[in-house]
Scaffold this active site. Structure first.
Site, PDB file in Angstrom:
ATOM      1  CB  SER A 138      -0.895   0.026   1.246  1.00  0.00           C
ATOM      2  OG  SER A 138      -1.519   1.289   1.406  1.00  0.00           O
ATOM      3  CE1 TYR A 151      -4.404  -2.743   4.488  1.00  0.00           C
ATOM      4  CE2 TYR A 151      -3.606  -0.559   3.882  1.00  0.00           C
ATOM      5  CZ  TYR A 151      -4.084  -1.804   3.518  1.00  0.00           C
ATOM      6  OH  TYR A 151      -4.237  -2.113   2.189  1.00  0.00           O
TER       7      TYR A 151
END
Length: 242
Positions: A138, A151
């Site tokens: 990400s 995350y």
């Protein structure tokens, strides 16, 4: 060699679905992996077959070693082998570090880190020479937006694992790269965000919009097919956000 074959984890929705459909359009037979939503997985398969492609759906928990092995078995028994692995399965829980429930953190670690490792282990053993392994990180690893810390930490682990695996597969002509999308208009990203929040994310990139699943699938297609000299890289597909 038989027709090239791809396994796409998390292939029932979002970026995974778009990637599965794009690879099928590129001529690959596709195994659409899903965790629980058989209806969405079958819809992905139907979209592929209606367009003239080949696909099956296969349920497997990517973090379960036996189920992951069965997933690769299904690809080999149905289509003859595995050439491309796209590990798009992932979960995201947003919270500050101080407030995150540890059960939620454990779920992210199980799917995003352990799941990536389990699938990568099978890929390292079974992808045919000349293939490609594509993991998903990400852009939050670099953006470091508040509430994305836990995350992003799981995705930083994915990046490191991917770059090491690229070196471990030396001599087999198998590329390993991590795709790191920025803010992308998927259900996973949009869930729980109001319009003002979405507008703030749109403004981050110079192109001033959210990415789309097809934007990311374009890169997956390139890494799975014509790109043979990009290897051991993290590629941020985010419109210039970072």
């Amino acid at each position: 060699m038989s027709k090239r074959v791809a396994i796409v984890t998390g292939g029932s929705r979002g970026i995974g679905r778009e990637s599965a459909q794009r690879l099928a359009a590129d001529g690959l037979a596709v195994v659409v992996n899903y965790a629980g939503n058989v209806t969405e997985a079958e819809a992905t398969v139907a979209a592929i077959t209606d367009a003239g492609g080949e696909a099956i759906a296969f349920r497997a928990d990517v973090a379960d070693a036996e189920q992951a092995e069965a997933l690769f078995d299904a690809a080999e028994s149905t289509f003859g082998g595995v050439d491309v692995v796209v590990n798009a399965a992932g979960v995201m829980h947003l919270s500050t570090v101080a407030d995150l429930d540890l059960d939620a953190f454990d779920r992210m670690v199980r799917t995003n880190v352990r799941g990536t490792f389990v699938i990568a282990r099978q890929a390292a053993r079974r992808v045919r020479d000349g293939g490609a392994v594509i993991t998903f990180s990400s852009s939050q690893v670099g953006l470091r937006t508040e509430t994305y810390g836990p995350y992003a930490a799981t995705k930083a682990a994915v990046e490191t694992l991917s770059l090491v695996l690229a070196r471990e597969l030396r001599g087999r002509d198998i590329t390993v790269n991590a795709v790191a999308p920025g803010p992308t208009a998927t259900a996973l990203f949009l869930n729980g965000k109001d319009e003002a929040t979405i507008d703030r994310f749109k403004a981050i990139a110079p192109l001033q919009r959210l990415g789309t699943p097809s934007d990311v699938a374009d890169l997956v297609s390139f890494l799975a097919g014509p790109s043979r000299w990009i290897n051991g890289q993290v590629i941020r597909t985010n419109g210039g956000a970072i």
